[in-house]
Design an enzyme around this catalytic site. Sequence first.
Site, short mmCIF file in Angstrom:
data_model
loop_
_atom_site.label_atom_id
_atom_site.label_comp_id
_atom_site.label_asym_id
_atom_site.label_seq_id
_atom_site.Cartn_x
_atom_site.Cartn_y
_atom_site.Cartn_z
N SER A 216 0.83 -1.19 0.00
CA SER A 216 0.00 0.00 0.00
C SER A 216 0.88 1.26 0.00
O SER A 216 1.65 1.48 -0.92
CB SER A 216 -0.95 -0.06 1.21
OG SER A 216 -1.89 0.96 1.18
N HIS B 1 -2.49 -1.19 -4.30
CA HIS B 1 -3.95 -1.21 -4.42
C HIS B 1 -4.44 0.23 -4.35
O HIS B 1 -3.67 1.15 -4.15
CB HIS B 1 -4.60 -2.09 -3.34
CG HIS B 1 -4.42 -1.60 -1.93
ND1 HIS B 1 -4.96 -2.23 -0.86
CD2 HIS B 1 -3.77 -0.53 -1.40
CE1 HIS B 1 -4.66 -1.60 0.26
NE2 HIS B 1 -3.93 -0.57 -0.06
#
Length: 196
Positions: free
Chosen positions: A101, A126
């Site tokens: 992330s 993501h």
Amino acid sequence: MPIGVPKVPYRSPGDKHPSWVDIYNRLYRERLLFLGQMVESDISNQLIGIMVYLSIENETKDLYLFINSPGGWVIPGIAIYDTMQFVRPDVQTICMGLAASMGSFLLAAGASTKRLAFPHARVMIHQPIGAFYGAQTGEFILDTEELLRLREILTMVYVQRSGKPLWVVSEDMERDTFMSATEAQAHGLVDLVAVG
């Protein structure tokens, strides 16, 4: 039994005898920074302060940011990213363990040709996630608009830093996309994979 932060001897220039300092302060003196936790305001402010201080101290010597992070908050992460781009020294990034992330975002933000992953490291990208539970309808809409703006910022930085087309990055950000070190290199998120 907790031992706290380990202490190591360090001799300041001009001192005859070393004093004991915590290991992180010693490593900071060598321009080695660590992100080994979730990205949030406290660690963001700490890393920003250290990067600015060390860049004032010597604006030509590289900084090294070691990353083993599950990700975290977007705004504190973007603040670290902006600082990495702002300071004069190159910031080399090194992934050890996991850069997920926001951790992968900061990994990709390292100086071009100076982004490295250890051979068994994992990288995950993501889309940003919002916390909309319990929000009123109006707040939900405003939060959604902000989330879309943040997603656009993150996507465009990944596109710029990876050299991949917008459609590839957008597709990969639709879900949790995990990569090995060599896959992250092929994806343009790191430049080198360390040899074991």
